[in-house]
Each structure stands twice: as C-alpha cells, then as structure tokens.
Design a protein around this motif. Structure first.
Motif, PDB file in Angstrom:
ATOM      1  N   TYR A  42       2.600   9.029   9.037  1.00 35.31           N
ATOM      2  CA  TYR A  42       1.356   8.113   9.164  1.00 35.31           C
ATOM      3  C   TYR A  42       2.024   6.743   9.321  1.00 35.31           C
ATOM      4  O   TYR A  42       1.728   5.956  10.105  1.00 35.31           O
ATOM      5  CB  TYR A  42       0.352   8.266   8.163  1.00 35.31           C
ATOM      6  N   TRP A  43       2.783   6.409   8.118  1.00 35.79           N
ATOM      7  CA  TRP A  43       3.116   5.092   7.965  1.00 35.79           C
ATOM      8  C   TRP A  43       4.165   4.623   9.100  1.00 35.79           C
ATOM      9  O   TRP A  43       4.095   3.497   9.634  1.00 35.79           O
ATOM     10  CB  TRP A  43       4.035   4.895   6.841  1.00 35.79           C
ATOM     11  N   ASN A  44       4.950   5.761   9.446  1.00 38.46           N
ATOM     12  CA  ASN A  44       6.062   5.602  10.402  1.00 38.46           C
ATOM     13  C   ASN A  44       5.579   5.028  11.855  1.00 38.46           C
ATOM     14  O   ASN A  44       6.264   4.585  12.666  1.00 38.46           O
ATOM     15  CB  ASN A  44       6.854   6.666  10.442  1.00 38.46           C
ATOM     16  N   LYS A  45       4.489   5.711  12.088  1.00 42.40           N
ATOM     17  CA  LYS A  45       3.816   5.650  13.195  1.00 42.40           C
ATOM     18  C   LYS A  45       2.993   4.208  13.584  1.00 42.40           C
ATOM     19  O   LYS A  45       2.451   3.916  14.680  1.00 42.40           O
ATOM     20  CB  LYS A  45       2.766   6.866  13.782  1.00 42.40           C
ATOM     21  N   LYS A  46       2.767   3.658  12.496  1.00 44.66           N
ATOM     22  CA  LYS A  46       2.173   2.413  12.461  1.00 44.66           C
ATOM     23  C   LYS A  46       2.652   1.310  13.051  1.00 44.66           C
ATOM     24  O   LYS A  46       4.023   1.204  12.600  1.00 44.66           O
ATOM     25  CB  LYS A  46       1.514   1.903  10.901  1.00 44.66           C
ATOM     26  N   VAL A  47       2.039   0.159  13.528  1.00 41.56           N
ATOM     27  CA  VAL A  47       2.551  -0.941  14.301  1.00 41.56           C
ATOM     28  C   VAL A  47       2.706  -2.060  13.248  1.00 41.56           C
ATOM     29  O   VAL A  47       1.533  -2.618  12.707  1.00 41.56           O
ATOM     30  CB  VAL A  47       1.867  -1.302  15.563  1.00 41.56           C
ATOM     31  N   PHE A  48       3.814  -2.423  12.699  1.00 44.37           N
ATOM     32  CA  PHE A  48       3.823  -3.158  11.633  1.00 44.37           C
ATOM     33  C   PHE A  48       4.094  -5.060  12.307  1.00 44.37           C
ATOM     34  O   PHE A  48       4.914  -4.946  13.245  1.00 44.37           O
ATOM     35  CB  PHE A  48       4.965  -3.091  10.439  1.00 44.37           C
ATOM     36  N   TYR A 105       0.994  -1.083   0.018  1.00 45.72           N
ATOM     37  CA  TYR A 105      -0.052  -0.131   0.024  1.00 45.72           C
ATOM     38  C   TYR A 105       0.918   1.143   0.023  1.00 45.72           C
ATOM     39  O   TYR A 105       0.800   2.456  -0.692  1.00 45.72           O
ATOM     40  CB  TYR A 105      -0.883   0.072   0.943  1.00 45.72           C
ATOM     41  N   HIS A 106       1.857   1.146   0.962  1.00 44.15           N
ATOM     42  CA  HIS A 106       2.886   2.411   0.908  1.00 44.15           C
ATOM     43  C   HIS A 106       3.355   2.588  -0.303  1.00 44.15           C
ATOM     44  O   HIS A 106       3.382   3.682  -1.005  1.00 44.15           O
ATOM     45  CB  HIS A 106       3.885   2.119   1.963  1.00 44.15           C
ATOM     46  N   HIS A 107       3.981   1.677  -1.212  1.00 46.46           N
ATOM     47  CA  HIS A 107       4.657   1.755  -2.247  1.00 46.46           C
ATOM     48  C   HIS A 107       3.950   2.304  -3.259  1.00 46.46           C
ATOM     49  O   HIS A 107       4.014   3.057  -4.157  1.00 46.46           O
ATOM     50  CB  HIS A 107       5.295   0.300  -2.836  1.00 46.46           C
ATOM     51  N   THR A 108       2.439   1.727  -3.296  1.00 51.37           N
ATOM     52  CA  THR A 108       1.626   2.302  -4.394  1.00 51.37           C
ATOM     53  C   THR A 108       1.341   3.322  -4.170  1.00 51.37           C
ATOM     54  O   THR A 108       1.287   4.336  -5.331  1.00 51.37           O
ATOM     55  CB  THR A 108       0.287   1.261  -4.122  1.00 51.37           C
ATOM     56  N   GLU A 109       1.288   4.132  -2.866  1.00 55.19           N
ATOM     57  CA  GLU A 109       0.982   5.585  -3.011  1.00 55.19           C
ATOM     58  C   GLU A 109       2.274   6.577  -3.400  1.00 55.19           C
ATOM     59  O   GLU A 109       2.070   7.629  -3.819  1.00 55.19           O
ATOM     60  CB  GLU A 109       0.667   6.014  -1.517  1.00 55.19           C
ATOM     61  N   THR A 110       3.239   5.805  -3.505  1.00 53.41           N
ATOM     62  CA  THR A 110       4.742   6.611  -3.683  1.00 53.41           C
ATOM     63  C   THR A 110       4.461   6.536  -5.419  1.00 53.41           C
ATOM     64  O   THR A 110       5.418   7.476  -6.066  1.00 53.41           O
ATOM     65  CB  THR A 110       5.899   5.733  -3.452  1.00 53.41           C
ATOM     66  N   LEU A 111       3.634   5.807  -5.809  1.00 57.09           N
ATOM     67  CA  LEU A 111       3.593   5.797  -7.684  1.00 57.09           C
ATOM     68  C   LEU A 111       2.532   7.164  -8.136  1.00 57.09           C
ATOM     69  O   LEU A 111       2.435   7.160  -9.162  1.00 57.09           O
ATOM     70  CB  LEU A 111       2.675   4.577  -7.899  1.00 57.09           C
ATOM     71  N   LEU A 112       2.171   7.777  -7.001  1.00 58.43           N
ATOM     72  CA  LEU A 112       1.262   8.815  -7.204  1.00 58.43           C
ATOM     73  C   LEU A 112       1.830  10.249  -6.808  1.00 58.43           C
ATOM     74  O   LEU A 112       2.937  10.155  -6.129  1.00 58.43           O
ATOM     75  CB  LEU A 112      -0.082   8.856  -6.319  1.00 58.43           C
ATOM     76  N   ASP A 113       1.496  11.303  -7.673  1.00 55.68           N
ATOM     77  CA  ASP A 113       2.156  12.424  -7.216  1.00 55.68           C
ATOM     78  C   ASP A 113       1.731  12.776  -5.787  1.00 55.68           C
ATOM     79  O   ASP A 113       0.579  12.289  -5.219  1.00 55.68           O
ATOM     80  CB  ASP A 113       1.637  13.572  -8.181  1.00 55.68           C
ATOM     81  N   LYS A 114       2.389  13.566  -5.108  1.00 53.67           N
ATOM     82  CA  LYS A 114       2.125  13.831  -3.720  1.00 53.67           C
ATOM     83  C   LYS A 114       0.618  14.141  -3.244  1.00 53.67           C
ATOM     84  O   LYS A 114       0.125  13.820  -2.279  1.00 53.67           O
ATOM     85  CB  LYS A 114       3.200  14.673  -3.161  1.00 53.67           C
TER      86      LYS A 114
END
Length: 498
Positions: free
Chosen positions: A294-300, A276-285
């Motif tokens: 947001y992603w850095n705060k998530k518990v993986f 999901y995170h990678h997919t969003e990097t395929l989009l303009d900001k």
C-alpha cells in the motif's frame, strides 16, 4: 479521573492536538524522540548564524490566527509577523528575475508588463481561487476524511469539474507566458504534486499566495513551535523529549500504552503525530491497517536536499525567498514522480532570512538556506550531496551575477538519510503524501485506526495534507475525533468496542 492520552511526536499537528485535548479536560503527555520540540520544525545554530531546518514559508496566516483564537489568544501574544515585500523573487535566467509584490494590484501590473492582457485573466483566476479558499478553509479541510459524503455539498456539486480538471489546464487557458505560468503553478509545490495531477480546486493555494501574502515571524518559524509549546504547557500538557517510542502495546485489541526503552507508559488513548508508516511498524503486524505494498504504491511529496550556509558577506540581487526556475520544471518533476532519481538540472529554492531579520546572522553576514526537491528513497551519499551543492552554487553565481563560493564560512547538508534517522520518515520524504485526486480527503490514511479503537493519527500523511497550516488543522481534527469517540466523562474501561 481524567482520560490519559499519550501523543507520539511533537510536530505542529501533535502540539495542536495536545492543546485542544488538554483544554477539553484530558490528561495529555507528548513523547518526542529528539531533544527538541517541533518535529521537522527545528533550528540549527552555528557561529551566531541561525537556520530554520524545516518549514520556512509562513502562508495562510488566518489558520494560525484561528488556532490561537480557539484558546482566546492571538498570534501577537506570542510572536511578531512581518509581511514580506517582495513576497518572493523568481529567477528564469541570467539577470532575469521577477519580484512578486505583497498585493494583488502590483502583481497584476507585473503580469501586464510581461504579457499584455494577462492581468484580466489573473484577476478572474484569483477570484475563483479566493472562492475555493473560503470553501476549503471554512468547511472542507476540517472534515475527518471518513467518507466521500463529507465532500458532497451544494457548493462542491456545482463546482465538481474543478476536482477532475488540473491546475495546469486552468492556468493555461488564457495566459501564454511561460514565466507567468511557472509562477502560477509554483504554489502547488506546497501540496507535493505536479500541476497536471493537482485538481484545479487547489487553486486556493494561489489565493494564499497572491491574496493573503507571505509573512515572516520575527525570530523564524521556530517561534511558532515555541508559542504552541507555551500554550500547551499552560493548559497542562506534559512534554517529554528524548523519549523514543519503540512499541505501541496492544492487549485485547486495545492500546494500553507505549514502550520507551524498558518502560511501559500506560494510557487510555494513543495519538501518533509521528510518521504514519513508522507508527504502524510499532504495532504487531495483525494490528497494522496498511501493507508495505500500500505504502509503496502511494504518491509521496518530494524529499529535499538542504544546505545550511553561512556567508561572510551580504548576498546581492536576491530576496528573502528566491526561486530558481532557470531549469525545465517538467524534466525535474519526472525525476521526482515518474522515474525517481537525481535530476540533471534541478530547480532550487534559496532562503535568506537575514535580509528581513538581523537575528539570523552576524552583522554584514548572511544566512543562506538552499533546497532542491528530490524523489524520496533515492541514493543519498556525501559525494552526491557535494556535487549538487557545487552545481547549484555555480548556477546561483551566474544567475545573480556575483561570486559567493569563496565567501562560504561553512555549510551543512541535510537529506534523505537524515529525514529517516531524525523523523522515521518513510523513504525520507519531507512533506508527506501528495495531494492528488486519488489521495484527497477520505482517500488518505485514516485519522482513526480501523483495527484499534483507541489509536488515532494526525499529521501530514493523513487529512488534510502537507504543510504547516494543514498540520494545525489535522491536530484539531484528531482531537475532535477523540472527543467524539471518548468524551471526557466516559469511563473508558466500560466501553464496548465495535
């Protein structure tokens, strides 16, 4: 004219979604960056040894059956299942292990021999777990995760305390044996979180374990990928490997297609089963829903250090699935979730499929797959990998009372850098987002983009969560969401965007 859908990635969720969408009449194409289909579920072969590189546990067989039944097919149309007995074996110390049978009656007897009176509490616990399983699988996990309202039913209201208590509290109410407690807390590892942070409602995984059993598809987990690929293509899905999507092209707040090398591949709808995170990097900001913060705060859920090992002899004193719990679970968990780093003495898992299935190794030899759960994003070097292999293989020899190091024909490792390189995995995670209370259902990243109406997501970073069965369900949810938003008869060009 059919609405055209491009799906990024070919993991279980993508394959599932493609089948549902093609059956509904959409024109579906899957674009996979690697040269094989299946995402993380790949196969490694060397010198007539075979290794499942990704998932190795076949739990919740009803979910697989339900998937194929949706297409008037059966699992047995594609592959053969064997129920494992023992389901798995757990080592707690030198020559000290417990085998978990394939039925609850025998498991209760095992518990009773370890702690008198524990079998009664086990039965009570599994009765609740079975009820939770039926609630979860028949209802909750198929919800799209749009709002809290999806979780509010007469059943969940009456059991709301289970969402605010933990698995750890529940299993420790009556049973005292640390061995039995570790066995009961083990299934939540599939949810990617610590037992004290996992809602007790998720005890349904214990029913999946003790009630439904552990299975092995003949030929390995990749047989599921082959089955789903066969079904997808029979429904008209086109699957294209070696197609690495570098950009999702958006015009006027609408995804018009994807970029692969210098080519724009057009589509009416885009669905991503990639990270999901990678997919969003395929989009303009400006089109991204979630920030890096947001992603850095998530518990993986954890990443993994994996070793694929070919042995020149049969390995003794182990089962198809063997867990090594001779280390302190809580200390290991701290190094995964609280203070990310390499654990001093990790728990680990070993898989020997050639015990069950002789197609995995040459005669009188053994295929061994070793896994250490680790924190995503930590340092990954050849030296670290080698030191941990030496560490676990020495413990393995001592615990199982045999010499194996001089019987290693070859070994290959796989770790964080490989998860990033092969799957664009955020911080090299292996299992997605942990299923803790604050990352459950509607609190997970959304199936549908909030900024681009015809962009959707599926897989282990969205609902319902990590694991192969949840990935199949995620694919169904995504397909249903697309069908509701863009029914096949709709002329997509005339849609008024919200």
């Amino acid at each position: 004219m059919k609405n055209t859908i491009l799906i990024i990635g070919s993991g279980f969720s993508s394959l599932a979604a493609s089948c549902y969408l093609a059956k509904a009449g959409y024109s579906v194409t899957i674009l996979e960056k690697n040269d094989t289909v299946g995402g993380r579920a790949r196969v490694f072969k060397k010198d007539n040894f075979t290794f499942d590189m990704g998932p190795s546990w076949y739990w919740m067989p009803d979910v697989f059956e339900n998937f194929f039944n949706d297409f008037d097919k059966k699992v047995s149309d594609y592959y053969t299942l064997t129920k494992l007995n023992p389901a798995y074996q757990v080592y707690f110390g030198e020559n000290d292990s417990v085998k978990i049978s394939d039925n609850l009656s025998d498991i209760k007897n095992t518990f009773e021999t370890i702690e008198s009176g524990s079998s009664k509490y086990l039965q009570d616990f599994i009765d609740v777990a079975k009820y939770n399983y039926n609630v979860a699988i028949k209802d909750l996990v198929y919800k799209p995760g749009n709002s809290i309202v999806e979780l509010i039913t007469p059943t969940t209201i009456s059991r709301v305390n289970q969402f605010f208590s933990s698995i750890r509290k529940q299993v420790r109410k009556h049973i005292k044996s640390e061995k039995l407690l570790q066995i009961l807390e083990f299934p939540v590892l599939f949810l990617g979180a610590k037992p004290n942070n996992t809602p007790s409602f998720y005890s349904f995984m214990n029913y999946a374990d003790f009630g439904l059993g552990t299975w092995h598809p003949k030929g390995g987990m990749y047989e599921i990928v082959k089955a789903m690929s066969t079904l997808a293509t029979s429904l008209g899905v086109q699957i294209k490997t070696n197609n690495d999507v570098s950009k999702i092209v958006v015009e006027n707040n609408k995804a018009v297609g994807v970029q692969v090398e210098d080519t724009l591949i057009k589509a009416d709808i885009v669905l991503s089963g990639a990270d999901y995170h990678h997919t969003e990097t395929l989009l303009d900001k400006n089109y991204r829903q979630y920030s890096e913060k947001y992603w850095n705060k998530k518990v993986f859920a954890p990443s993994s250090l994996l070793f694929f090992v070919g042995f020149d002899k049969k390995i003794k004193n182990v089962s198809h699935h063997t867990l090594f719990f001779d280390a302190d679970f809580d200390k290991h968990a701290i190094k995964i979730y609280d203070q990310p780093g390499w654990p001093e003495k990790p728990l680990f898992y070993a898989n020997f499929p050639s015990i069950t299935d002789n197609s995995f190794a040459p005669k009188n030899k053994e295929t061994g797959f070793f896994l250490i759960p680790i924190a995503p994003g930590i340092e990954d070097t050849p030296e670290v990998r080698e030191s941990y292999f030496k560490h676990i293989i020495e413990r393995f020899e001592k615990l199982t009372n045999q010499q194996v190091q001089n019987h290693v024909l070859f070994k290959e490792s796989y770790c964080i850098k490989d998860f990033i390189e092969d799957y664009n995995s955020y911080k090299g995670n292996a299992y997605g987002l942990a299923n803790i209370l604050t990352q459950t259902a509607f609190l997970r990243p959304k199936i549908k983009s909030k900024k681009i109406n015809n962009l959707f997501f599926t897989g282990q970073l969205t609902v319902p969560g990590p694991g192969v069965p949840p990935s199949l369900i995620s694919g169904k949810i995504a397909a249903s969401s697309i069908q509701k938003k863009y029914p096949i008869a709709t002329d997509i060009k005339n849609i008024t965007y919200e």
